[in-house]
Structures are given as structure tokens and as C-alpha cells.
Scaffold this motif. Structure first.
Motif, PDB file in Angstrom:
ATOM      1  N   ALA A 191      77.148  -7.149 -34.065  1.00 18.98           N
ATOM      2  CA  ALA A 191      76.790  -7.957 -32.900  1.00 18.98           C
ATOM      3  C   ALA A 191      75.856  -7.203 -31.962  1.00 18.98           C
ATOM      4  O   ALA A 191      74.835  -7.726 -31.529  1.00 18.98           O
ATOM      5  CB  ALA A 191      78.048  -8.395 -32.157  1.00 18.98           C
ATOM      6  N   LEU A 192      76.201  -5.957 -31.656  1.00 21.14           N
ATOM      7  CA  LEU A 192      75.433  -5.225 -30.659  1.00 21.14           C
ATOM      8  C   LEU A 192      74.110  -4.701 -31.209  1.00 21.14           C
ATOM      9  O   LEU A 192      73.137  -4.561 -30.477  1.00 21.14           O
ATOM     10  CB  LEU A 192      76.269  -4.074 -30.104  1.00 21.14           C
ATOM     11  N   ALA A 210      79.778 -12.563 -29.641  1.00 24.00           N
ATOM     12  CA  ALA A 210      79.051 -13.238 -30.720  1.00 24.00           C
ATOM     13  C   ALA A 210      78.063 -14.247 -30.154  1.00 24.00           C
ATOM     14  O   ALA A 210      76.926 -14.361 -30.636  1.00 24.00           O
ATOM     15  CB  ALA A 210      80.040 -13.925 -31.662  1.00 24.00           C
ATOM     16  N   GLU A 211      78.474 -14.979 -29.118  1.00 23.91           N
ATOM     17  CA  GLU A 211      77.565 -15.960 -28.521  1.00 23.91           C
ATOM     18  C   GLU A 211      76.395 -15.276 -27.832  1.00 23.91           C
ATOM     19  O   GLU A 211      75.256 -15.761 -27.896  1.00 23.91           O
ATOM     20  CB  GLU A 211      78.348 -16.832 -27.528  1.00 23.91           C
ATOM     21  N   ARG A 212      76.666 -14.160 -27.194  1.00 21.82           N
ATOM     22  CA  ARG A 212      75.584 -13.420 -26.540  1.00 21.82           C
ATOM     23  C   ARG A 212      74.597 -12.880 -27.579  1.00 21.82           C
ATOM     24  O   ARG A 212      73.384 -12.881 -27.368  1.00 21.82           O
ATOM     25  CB  ARG A 212      76.195 -12.273 -25.732  1.00 21.82           C
ATOM     26  N   ARG A 224      79.267 -12.583 -37.779  1.00 25.30           N
ATOM     27  CA  ARG A 224      80.454 -13.364 -38.123  1.00 25.30           C
ATOM     28  C   ARG A 224      81.664 -12.810 -37.402  1.00 25.30           C
ATOM     29  O   ARG A 224      81.835 -11.597 -37.290  1.00 25.30           O
ATOM     30  CB  ARG A 224      80.687 -13.333 -39.632  1.00 25.30           C
ATOM     31  N   LEU A 225      82.502 -13.708 -36.950  1.00 26.77           N
ATOM     32  CA  LEU A 225      83.722 -13.274 -36.275  1.00 26.77           C
ATOM     33  C   LEU A 225      84.631 -12.550 -37.254  1.00 26.77           C
ATOM     34  O   LEU A 225      84.615 -12.836 -38.454  1.00 26.77           O
ATOM     35  CB  LEU A 225      84.451 -14.476 -35.688  1.00 26.77           C
ATOM     36  N   PRO A 226      85.421 -11.609 -36.779  1.00 23.84           N
ATOM     37  CA  PRO A 226      86.345 -10.905 -37.676  1.00 23.84           C
ATOM     38  C   PRO A 226      87.269 -11.886 -38.375  1.00 23.84           C
ATOM     39  O   PRO A 226      87.728 -12.867 -37.789  1.00 23.84           O
ATOM     40  CB  PRO A 226      87.125  -9.980 -36.735  1.00 23.84           C
TER      41      PRO A 226
END
Length: 1280
Positions: A591-592, A630-632, A668-670
Motif C-alpha cells: 500500500a505505502l 487501501a483507499e488512500r 489487496r486487503l489482508p
């Protein structure tokens, strides 16, 4: 359970009937109960035949006294025969002689110390004697000698997992007994290891008789349950899969699921589903468990799916074939199928809650189909219907139940249509199943068939009159039909059935508030008589007892607090470091870094992992934090793609053609995250509930989290792995997309119908996406005609709408629904456009990562309630204190006190687009002109006189018995907006003004009776008579007759919104009190009143001022009459008819404060900023343009001003320390903003900008004629 058979097999045969006492020979020569002589029984074949007869006798009547005599005689003849001794011990046990049973079982062990049947029976006997500890020792001995001896295994499992069952009833042992899951797990693991002989491929093989495979499966199933109970979810899933594979004949469970998907790919409904979703047609071959399409099967195909997968056994699972060969084993086969079906359902639930693939339903549905094929259960049909109804899918033709009997044709989403088939199929299996009727009713309600839904709920209640869910749903449906009063009885029954059922409690509170039935509401016990049926609800900690000191609204607030507290646990522990690359580390780096650089096998530096461990320990809500990150990341990825294209980066240009393989993949989310809990109280209900800022914000936030998870967490199979491609730069048009379900005869269209055509076509291109079908009204036709592109998306799936928006290359996407009926917020959660804006539809925060800006004004959303503004101020304060070290400790103490007190006064997670006059747009100047008699009036004097005549005429027509000196206070809101505090203020006004009435609408009609009753009890009969009701009028007449009222008394918890604008257009003054700073809905009337330029006259700041201003208006009102004689042939007919006796027309001329305001409102409305729709649209366009510019430059991603550019407000002569705290805060904020605007002007010098937009903060739109807002303007806007 005692075992009555030994290791040897008994021969078959039939013995003669026992001899009677009259038969020849001495009875002592015969074996008791038979006609066999003792010497004949000495042979082994005859012994075995006699023993078989004994077994039959034991099975039919184990307490038969002849049985023990028979076995004792046989034992005398064969003292070493173990099966005889075993059955004899069992017969003594059944005859309640445990000591004799132990004696003979131990005799067996003297003969054969390894006879496990006797060991197991000793354990059973000891447990019946209350000696559970000794019993366990014997069972363990049996299991260790023969791990496949299932009686001992199952008995030992029972005492370990349910120790209370082995203790004597009422004993201390039973009360203290606790399950010993770890010991039970050790037992399962021992048996599993002992019986396993290796693997064939990936499937374990076992040394177990075919007829005993079902018992092995039960053991492995229990092992999975134990691991789950101990918190090992992954281990539980492995055991469940292993348990199924034990009976699949060498196939893996994944192989069977893939074969079901391959078979389902040939089904017509499945092909239609994927075709309408524009998905690639699922192949029948080459599928893998990681890449499965959704498999949709009709019920008649689902129940036969195992026949397709296992044709050689006609649908019987390979491990159960041995049970299907003999009819005598049919009961065991049914039992085995039931266990396997339950196992599949458990595994399906595990996949739903703890997904291991991107699309868990692709695995869950085949598991349900197998379970249904094994056991045709109405409950399985019910669960399948629930799952299928939630699948986003296009519409298809279907049949729904008809009120006249049979079915009627309808359109429904494909998932809902299939769900209906499963509910109907379930009812063929059990026509009295209340859950099926309830869920079928809910499905029909969602499809708009309210009457049919009510009938289904009534059927559910008929078969279970205490089923709380059905009762509450029946109340909801009846309330939605407009029968609010009728719904209350069903909510009450639901609460009686289940006092802590929160949906029923909240539904009851809403329904009673909707008709102003305030009995048993907060704090009213001492003020009004208690209603017999509405007792205060129970606390969740009261075990159903009723606390009469608390009311429904108090209970609702408790529910909110509890649910918000519970919601903080969402995904707790999921992101903890637990291996080389934990879900947290992989997710954070993906994500980052905005790239998929960290794989499962990647080893992170230890220092990096330590930093993440420390960071995660600080998190309270891991799931919410991961979702927002995730949205950011999606925003940043889309912006990066945009700039890469502008810089002509080859990879970015290639990604526009093939994004699947690009670097712009959304994180993707965990895995393993479950859907977050959503509070029972909906965001819309917060308008009238006594909730604070934090509670309101979190209710919206939790709903937003649930929607984001549904869209991004794997439940939307259509969502691509990459972010949607950004649009090209405006050339020259900025493309604005409006999404709404209300482009019909709806207040939103009444207010906005001209906006879409008023946009500047040289700079903007307007797209409208209507999610409801046309209603044929002029409002819909006007919007369709004036938008550049209008798309009817009513029958479109979410995927199709999202992809269309992306293809249309929308720059700014506007949500006109929010949390209102018909909303399609999942469109915004997918983020098909860079800038997401919301306004008008929902009067509050969305609390969502899929909303960047809300169009508001400083009155409805003061800056100190906006997160970005509050954080910017904190940052400026921190920078200032760092420059003044002596202030640092004082600031830390202040912040610590605030944190300990739980101070969270901000509400809005979004940034604001602050409009210069009011955010509330309307179309009254274009759409609601007067009657013809006023349109032709030329002079101002004539127009004002004509308006007064029209008022007088309508007043006499509507209230013919009302004296001319009566002052009419009115409120045209729905009655749910009236609360007890406000109604008491109105009664105080009527008490002080004897010649006044309060005019309300029957909205709904049931509220009239309750309000009259309360008025009598609180103020007496005389005052109660002056609360007057009329029916609701059509929209055009509603606006016209607003002029009849002398003043409009606004509701304070939730203001009049559209109604306030209607009233102001008619010229009637509105008295409003913006009661809460944290509730936008309670400040709208103040905003529109200020936009007229007469806010000071119509807006008050306290309850006492509200009463005093109303009393002043009424007591200072006066009137006089003038008379004139109409001309013989007037150019237009007079509004008032002349007196037939005198021929004169009598005019009523009113005076007083309200008439002074009315004159200004009415005569200046065509010049008023409030009604200048074109000006409002131009100001909105400036906000859109700035929001797009900030997205391009990245200035929207900072929550505060640049660290190096702090701006401070120096103290001035008029120090605010003498003011009360709220007033001082408003004054300080107005100064800060004035100073920031002044600094902006100084920095820009001669470069005039149409907005003031500090980096990362809100956008302040400046009116083109007004220039920069003056200090007076800012102070005026913020003072409310």
C-alpha cells in the motif's frame, strides 16, 4: 454406550421357540428362554446360535430377566467365551447392576488383558457411577491399544468436550466442569496419526474399514472444531478439508469444487450471469481453485450435483458406498450424510468469514450445493438464498408470489431471482419454516413488493408467533407502507419476545417517534401517563428484566454506544507480525510503496518489522486503519498513473491498453478479514436521535467501512485488480458525473432540475447516471433534456455503471444520495473517477474514504467540526509551541486532558467545498412562479397589495372559522422531526399568546391524536385546541399556501430543509434555532435564512430566545382594513370578491415584525442570493475546478498547512477572553480564517483567485461579484 459384540463373529440361525412348563422333560435341562437342552448347547455352533438369540433379546428388551439367566447358563457351559461374558456384563448394566457388570468385564480382562471392548464398557460403567476420572483412564487404555475402536474414542471425546454431562445432576462437579479442548485435540491427533497409513497425492489414507469411514470423518470434523475453538482458524480449515477428503475416494476437496464449477459452467443461468456482467465466459476445463468463477445453479440442479460428480455411485460419496449397499444400513447412511453436510456448511461459513481467496463465494457456493445434495434441508436452502440475494448482478425475468395466489412476472437481479427459487424450494421441503418465509419477505421487500412481503412475514409469524426477526420485519414493512401506527404493535411483540433484540428496539423507537407517541420515551415518565404496552426495554446486562426508569430513546443510545464499542474490535490481531512476512507487513509495503513488491516469500529487514510491530501496537481499529490505507493508496496510484501518462512514461501508456499487467494494482486487503459490524441505528436516524458528534461520525463511518469492505474485500468479483485509469486533462471541459436515484418527482429534482442545464458548457460537460427508471414527470424530462449525457442505469449492474463512468472519463463524480433510499454508494467505493464529491442527498457526514469533498457552507458545517481544519489548527498550535518551549508542556497537558475526556468534537472526515451564501440550492425562481393574477402586476405597490389579498383569500378558504386577529404559526415538516423539548417550547408560546395557533400537517395522520393528547396533559384543553392540523397538499399548492402562515416555527433537532426554502419563497419568515453544531441537519434553515440577508431577524441561538422571538412576533402583529371599489371593467379580475351589499372590496393590511420581514423577502426574492440558481451553479463550478486542480497537484493529500508556513492570529484590542467558551471559539475561528484569507491576498498580490484553498484544507468559494469575503461576511457566517 456399551459394546455387546466381541472380536469373534456370531453364526446365523433360528432357534426353536422356548418350551413351556407343560412340555415334556425337566425345565432345568433347558437353556432358559430356549428349547435347547444344556448338553446341546455345549457345542460351539449351538452356543453361537443361542448367543445370537440373546443379542436379539437384548436389542428388543435389555432388561428382560430371562436374558441374564440364559447368559449365566451359557457362561457355565463356556466359561472362557468372551463374547458371552461381554453380553452378560452389558445385561447387568442395563438391569441397573453396575457392580456385577464391572465384575464380568474385569473377568474378561483376566482372560484377555487386551480386550478393548471390556475396557470401554468398564469406562462407561464407571462414568454412570460418577467416577469420570477412572472412566477416562479405561477409555484411554482402550484407545491406545486400538485407536480405531470408535466407541471408546467417542466416549472419551464426549467426557472431554462436555464434562458436565458425565457429572451427576446438581453436583458441584457439574457446576465446576469445564471443557478440556486441548486434551480432546490430543486425542484426535493421536487417533489421526495412528490410523493414517500415508498419502496418495495430497490425500491422506487411513487403515479404517469402509463402513467405519463416516466415524473417522466425524472425528476429523471434531478435530477441526477444536482447533477453531482454540483460535487456530487455518488449522481448523485444514482439518475440515481432511475430514471431507477422507470420504471422497482419493479426490481432494478442491478437485471436487473445481469439477462442480466446470459442470456449472454448462448451466444456462450461469452463462447468462457472466455474459450480462461482460465477464469472460467461464471455461468448463482448465479451472483452478485460485481462479474460479461464481457458479450459479438452480435448486433442481444443485440437488443432483453429486450425481454428476460421482456417477459411478449414483451420487453417494465414495466413502459411504459401503453403507449404501444394504438397506439395513440406511439409517447409518443418513447419519453419515448429515455429518458430511454439516461439515460442508461449517467449512463454507469459515470461507465466508475468513477468506483465503480473492472471491470466497466461488468456493462457498459449491460447498453449499454439495451440502444440499447430501441432505435436502430447508435451512440450507435458506442460507443459500441469503448468500445469492447479496450477489451484485444484472436484472433478469423472474416470478414472484402474487397476492391473488400463484406467481406474477417481475424483473429482479439475477442473484435475487435465484435466491427466490431456493426459498421456494425450501418451502416445498417444509411449508411451515418461519425463516424461509421471513427471508423471502425481505427479498420481496427489497424488490419493491411490499404487500407481498407483508404476507410472507405474516406467514412466518403464523408458524412462530415469537420469532422476533419476523415480527420486527413485519413492523418495518408496514411502516414503509405508510402505516406507522399499525407497525408499533409488531415491534412491541418483537420486543416482548426478545427484550434485547436491538433491531426491534430501534424500530419501535423510530415508529413511536414518527407518530409523536412519546410514552415510555426518555425522561417523560413523570410528565405524562405511562402507556400500558410500552414498558421501558431491558439492558443487555439485565437478563431480560425491565428497568422502568429508562425509556426507549435511552435504550437506543445505549445500543449505539455498545455497538460502536464492539466495532472497534474489527480485525483486531489480524495485522500482528507472526512470520517472515505477515499479512500486515505485506499489506503495508504494497500500500505505502504503491507497488506489489512484497511477495509471500520475501524476507523483510528485522528493523523494518520492528517498526511495523511498534506501529501496529498503537492501533485500536486495525481493520478500519487497513481499509483507509487501501483507499488512500488507490487515490495515489490513480494520480501517479495520471502524471506518468502526462510525462509519456511508456509503461503508463501501455497500461491504458492492458491495465491488468500494469504496476497500478490496488493493494489487496489482508486475507482473513471478515465484514465489519454495522450499527443498527442507520445514519439517517441520527438526525433525530440525541447523539453526540463522535457517535454520529462513527455510525456513518462504520457503514462506509462495511460498504468499502464489500466492494474492495473480495465480495465484488467484477472489481479489477488495478485502479481505474485516470481521465485525460480537461480539453477544455471538466466532465462532471451526477449519480442519483432521485431524478424523478422527488425533492432533489424539485431543487436541482435547472442546475444541470445551467452549467457553463464552455468549461463543463454534464453526465447524469439515473439509477431508477423514469416516472414520466416533467422533472425527469427536463433533466434528461438538459444534461449533455443522460443514462438510465436502473437495470444496470454496479459493474456496468462503474465501467461506464470510467469510459466516460469523468473528472468529478458527484453523489446525490449519500445514505438515502436507493443509494448506489458501491459505485463510489470502486472509485471510477479521481475526485468524489457529495451534497444535497444526505445532510451529514458520509465518514467514507470514497468521499473527498462535501459541498456545504460555514453555517451548516463550522470549520471546527471538520477534521482537516481541526488537524491543521492543531499543527499550527504545535509549531507555535515548538517555537516557544515554555508552552510545550502546557500544550501536552491540555491535549492529555482532551484525550482522557474523549473529546472528539469534529464530525466530518471529508474536506469541505464552502459555498459563499448557502450550499442549499433550489429552483424556485424557475419552477414555482405565482398564479397569473400576480404575474401581470406591474408596480411594486400593486404586487405587494395583490400578494396580501392572495394571502387573505387563501386564509379565509382554508380556515373559514378563524378570526382575522389570530396569529398563525406553522410547521409543515414530517412529524418525526418534532421532539418533546421542541413541542414544549411551542406550548409555552401558545400559553403566552392566547390569539395564536400552531398549524401542523397530518404527516402522518396518526400523529394528530398523540400530539393533542400530550398538549392536553402538558398545557390543558384550551391550549391543545389551538394545535390545528390539515392534510398534506400537493407540491405546488403546498408552496402557495405557505403564504397563509404568519410565521414558520422550525424544528430544531432536524430543520426544515426543502420546506424552509418553500416557505421563504412564499415570503413567510422562518424562526429557526441551529441547535447543534455537530448536526448539519439542524443548521440548514439557518443557512438558507442567512442567504436571504435577513438571518439576524430569523435565526436565534437558544431555546429562550426562540420563545421570546416568537412571542414578540405574535404580540407585535396588528392589522387594519382598507376598502375600495373595483373599476367597472378592470384589466384583470380582482383577487378578492366585493361585498355583494356594498360593492366594496375589503383588504386586510397587516403590520408588525413578521410583515416587515415578509415585505423584504417577497419583494426581493428575484434578487436574493438564495434563489439565484445560476449564481449558485457558477460558484459550484469554481469549487469543482479547484477540487480537480488540487487532485492534479496533490494538494488534497495533506491534512494541514505547510509546516514552514504557520499563520497566527495576534491578540487585538477586543480580547475574547471575556466571552463564554462557545462564542469565544467562534470568534477565534473567524479571526483565523480572516487572517488566512488576508495572507492569501497579500501573497497573491494582484493575482485574484476565485477560491481560497489552503493546502490539504477546505475550499472556500468566493462569489464573483462579492470578491473576497469581508471580515463581516466571515464573522456573520461563523457566528451561528
Amino acid at each position: 454406550m456399551l459394546n455387546t459384540t466381541g472380536a469373534g463373529l456370531l453364526s446365523t440361525g433360528i432357534l426353536s421357540a422356548p418350551v413351556s412348563s407343560s412340555a415334556s422333560g425337566d425345565p432345568g435341562d433347558f437353556i432358559p428362554g430356549t428349547c435347547v437342552r444344556r448338553h446341546q448347547a455345549a457345542s460351539e455352533p449351538m452356543r453361537d446360535r443361542i448367543l445370537q438369540t440373546a443379542h436379539q433379546m437384548y436389542s428388543s428388551n435389555a432388561r428382560n430377566p430371562v436374558l441374564i439367566e440364559m447368559l449365566l447358563t451359557l457362561h457355565d457351559l463356556h466359561p472362557q467365551h468372551l463374547p458371552t461374558l461381554l453380553l452378560l456384563a452389558c445385561a447387568y448394566f442395563s438391569s441397573s447392576q453396575p457392580a456385577k457388570s464391572l465384575e464380568y468385564n474385569k473377568l474378561i480382562l483376566k482372560i484377555d488383558p487386551n480386550y478393548v471392548e471390556a475396557m470401554s464398557n468398564i469406562g462407561t460403567t464407571l462414568r454412570s457411577m460418577g467416577k469420570a476420572t477412572e472412566a477416562e483412564v479405561w477409555w484411554w487404555r482402550a484407545v491406545k491399544l486400538r485407536p480405531g475402536y470408535w466407541d471408546a474414542v467417542e466416549n472419551l471425546m464426549g467426557v472431554l468436550c462436555n464434562p458436565g454431562a458425565s457429572a451427576r445432576e446438581g453436583s458441584d462437579e457439574k457446576a465446576k466442569a469445564t471443557p478440556r479442548y486441548r486434551e480432546a485435540l490430543e486425542l484426535c491427533e493421536f487417533v489421526d496419526r495412528s490410523l493414517c497409513t500415508g498419502t496418495t497425492g495430497t490425500v491422506r489414507t487411513y487403515q479404517v474399514q469402509e463402513k467405519q469411514l463416516y466415524r473417522l470423518q466425524s472425528l476429523l470434523y471434531s478435530e477441526g472444531n477444536l482447533r477453531f475453538a482454540l483460535g487456530d482458524v487455518a488449522g481448523a480449515r485444514r482439518e475440515y478439508e481432511k475430514a471431507m477428503e477422507a470420504v471422497l475416494g482419493g479426490n481432494t476437496l478442491n478437485d471436487v469444487i473445481v469439477r462442480i464449477a466446470s459442470a456449472g459452467a454448462q448451466e444456462g443461468i450461469n452463462q447468462m450471469f457472466h455474459q450480462q456482467l461482460h465477464n469472460t465466459q467461464p471455461p468448463a476445463h482448465g479451472l483452478t481453485i485460485d481462479r474460479l468463477p461464481l457458479t450459479l445453479l438452480a435448486p433442481e440442479n444443485a440437488v443432483r450435483i453429486l450425481q454428476v460428480i460421482f456417477p459411478e455411485s449414483r451420487g453417494v460419496l465414495p466413502g459411504f458406498v459401503a453403507l449404501a449397499t444394504r438397506s439395513s444400513d440406511s439409517a447409518q447412511l443418513q447419519q453419515a450424510n448429515q455429518v458430511a453436510s454439516n461439515l460442508l456448511l461449517t467449512l463454507a461459513k469459515l470461507h465466508q468469514d475468513h477468506a483465503v481467496v480473492a472471491q470466497p463465494l466461488s468456493i462457498v457456493l459449491p460447498l453449499y450445493y454439495m451440502a444440499l445434495a447430501l441432505v435436502p434441508s430447508p435451512s440450507t436452502c435458506n442460507n443459500l438464498g441469503i448468500i445469492l440475494s447479496a450477489i451484485p448482478s444484472p436484472s433478469t425475468a423472474t416470478m414472484v408470489p402474487s397476492l391473488q395466489g400463484g406467481h406474477q412476472a417481475a424483473q429482479a437481479p439475477m442473484g435475487s431471482a435465484l435466491a427466490m427459487q431456493y426459498y421456494t424450494h425450501g418451502l416445498t421441503l417444509d411449508s411451515r419454516h418461519p425463516h424461509l418465509y421471513t427471508n423471502l419477505g425481505s427479498l420481496l421487500k427489497d424488490l419493491g413488493y411490499l404487500a407481498e412481503a407483508v404476507r410472507m412475514y405474516e406467514q412466518a409469524v403464523k408458524y412462530n408467533d415469537t420469532f422476533d426477526v419476523a415480527l420486527a420485519n413485519l413492523g418495518n414493512a408496514i411502516k414503509d407502507m405508510g402505516r406507522v401506527q399499525d407497525s408499533i404493535q409488531w415491534y412491541l411483540k418483537a420486543v416482548r419476545a426478545s427484550p434485547n433484540f436491538v433491531e426491534a428496539v430501534c424500530g419501535l423507537a423510530n415508529a413511536m417517534a414518527g407518530v409523536c407517541d412519546w410514552r415510555a420515551r426518555d425522561g417523560l415518565y413523570t410528565e405524562i401517563s405511562m402507556i400500558s404496552y410500552a414498558q421501558a426495554p431491558a439492558s443487555p446486562h439485565d437478563s431480560g428484566t425491565v428497568d422502568m426508569r429508562r425509556g426507549w430513546m435511552d435504550r437506543v443510545v445505549e445500543i449505539v454506544d455498545q455497538q460502536l464499542s464492539d466495532g472497534r474490535q474489527w480485525a483486531r490481531g489480524l495485522l500482528r507480525m507472526s512470520g517472515p512476512v505477515s499479512p500486515l507487513a505485506r499489506f503495508l509495503h504494497n500500500a505505502l510503496s504503491l507497488a506489489r513488491a512484497v511477495s509471500d516469500a520475501t524476507e523483510l529487514p528485522e528493523a523494518t518489522k520492528r517498526r511495523w510491530r511498534y506501529f501496529v501496537r498503537q492501533l485500536r481499529n486495525e481493520g478500519g486503519w487497513a481499509m483507509r490505507l487501501a483507499e488512500r493508496a488507490m487515490v495515489e496510484l490513480q494520480r501517479r498513473w495520471y502524471w506518468d501518462v502526462q510525462r509519456h512514461v511508456p509503461a503508463a501508456l501501455d497500461a491504458l491498453q492492458s491495465p491488468q499487467s500494469s504496476a497500478y494494482q490496488r493493494p489487496r486487503l489482508p486475507t482473513g478479514m471478515v465484514a465489519p459490524l454495522v450499527p443498527t441505528v442507520l445514519p439517517f436516524h441520527t438526525f433525530t436521535y440525541p447523539l453526540d458528534a463522535r457517535e454520529i461520525r462513527l455510525i456513518s463511518h462504520r457503514n462506509a467501512m462495511r460498504l468499502s469492505f464489500t466492494t474492495l474485500g473480495g465480495s465484488a468479483p467484477w472489481l479489477p485488480a488495478h485502479v481505474y485509469a485516470p481521465p485525460p486533462p480537461p480539453d477544455p471541459h471538466i466532465r462532471i458525473g451526477y449519480v442519483s436515484s432521485d431524478f424523478n418527482n422527488h425533492p432533489l429534482s424539485h431543487l436541482m432540475q435547472s442546475v444541470f442545464g445551467m452549467h457553463d458548457r464552455s468549461r463543463f460537460r454534464v453526465y447524469c447516471y439515473a439509477t431508477t427508471p423514469p416516472d414520466g414527470t416533467a422533472h425527469r424530462q427536463k433533466i434528461e433534456a438538459e444534461a449533455d449525457v443522460f443514462l438510465n442505469c436502473a437495470a444496470w449492474s454496479t459493474q456496468r455503471i462503474v465501467e461506464q463512468i470510467a469510459r466516460d472519463q469523468i473528472h468529478v463524480l458527484v453523489n446525490l444520495n449519500g445514505y438515502t433510499k436507493g443509494a448506489r454508494n458501491e459505485i463510489f467505493a470502486a472509485r471510477p473517477a479521481p475526485v468524489l464529491v457529495a451534497f444535497m442527498g444526505f445532510a451529514g457526514t458520509l465518514g467514507a474514504g470514497w468521499c473527498d469533498y462535501v459541498v456545504t457552507d460555514p453555517i451548516v458545517c463550522p470549520p471546527w467540526t471538520v477534521r482537516s481544519e481541526v488537524r491543521a489548527e492543531r499543527r499550527r498550535r504545535a509549531l507555535k509551541h515548538r517555537q516557544q518551549p515554555e508552552m510545550q508542556e502546557r500544550e501536552r497537558q491540555r491535549q492529555r486532558r482532551a484525550d482522557e475526556a474523549g473529546v472528539n468534537s469534529w464530525v466530518y472526515t471529508e474536506r469541505m467545498i464552502y459555498m459563499p451564501h448557502t450550499y442549499f440550492v433550489n429552483d424556485h425562481r424557475q419552477g414555482f412562479r405565482e398564479d397569473e393574477e400576480l404575474r401581470e402586476v406591474q408596480s411594486a405597490e400593486e404586487l405587494w397589495m395583490a400578494e396580501q389579498d392572495a394571502r387573505y383569500k387563501m386564509r379565509r378558504e382554508l380556515f373559514p372559522q378563524l378570526s382575522d386577529d389570530v396569529f398563525i404559526f406553522a410547521n409543515f415538516n414530517q412529524l418525526y422531526k418534532i421532539d418533546p423539548t421542541l413541542f414544549r417550547l411551542w406550548l409555552r408560546i401558545l400559553e403566552r399568546v392566547p390569539n395564536a395557533i400552531v398549524w401542523l400537517l397530518r404527516f402522518p395522520a396518526a400523529g394528530e391524536e398523540h400530539l393533542h393528547r400530550v398538549a392536553k396533559e402538558w398545557a390543558g384543553e384550551e391550549v391543545a385546541r389551538r394545535v390545528v392540523f390539515t392534510d398534506v397538499a400537493p407540491k405546488h399548492m403546498h408552496i402557495k399556501r405557505g403564504r397563509i402562515a404568519d410565521a414558520f416555527l422550525d424544528t430544531t433537532e432536524c430543520n426544515a430543509h426543502t420546506t424552509a426554502v418553500d416557505i421563504l419563497w412564499s415570503g413567510t419568515p422562518v424562526l429557526t434555532w441551529p441547535r447543534h453544531e455537530h448536526k448539519l441537519c439542524s443548521r440548514v434553515a439557518a443557512s438558507v435564512a442567512c442567504a436571504t440577508g435577513h438571518g439576524r431577524a430569523m435565526v436565534v441561538s437558544s431555546a429562550d430566545e426562540y420563545v421570546e422571538r416568537a412571542v414578540e412576533w405574535a404580540t407585535k402583529a396588528s392589522h387594519e382594513y382598507t376598502y375600495d371599489c373595483p373599476l367597472p371593467a378592470p384589466a384583470r379580475p380582482p383577487i378578492l370578491d366585493p361585498d355583494p351589499r356594498t360593492g366594496y372590496v375589503k383588504h386586510r393590511i397587516c403590520h408588525g415584525p413578521t410583515m416587515d420581514i415578509r415585505l423584504q423577502l417577497f419583494m426581493a426574492r428575484d434578487r436574493s442570493r438564495l434563489f439565484d440558481t445560476l449564481r449558485w451553479t457558477r460558484n459550484l463550478e469554481r469549487g469543482y475546478a479547484e477540487a480537480w486542480r488540487r487532485w492534479v497537484t496533490g494538494e488534497d493529500e495533506v491534512d494541514d498547512d505547510e509546516p514552514g508556513e504557520p499563520q497566527y492570529v495576534e491578540k487585538t484590542a477586543d480580547d475574547t477572553r471575556a466571552l463564554d467558551k462557545p462564542t469565544r471559539r467562534k470568534a477565534l475561528w473567524s479571526r483565523r480564517i480572516e487572517q488566512r484569507i488576508a495572507d492569501e491576498l497579500a501573497a497573491a498580490a494582484s493575482q485574484r483567485r476565485p477560491v481560497y484553498a489552503p493546502r490539504g484544507g477546505s475550499i472556500w468559494v468566493l462569489d464573483e461579484d462579492d470578491g473576497m469575503p469581508s471580515q463581516t461576511w466571515v464573522r456573520e457566517m461563523l457566528s451561528w
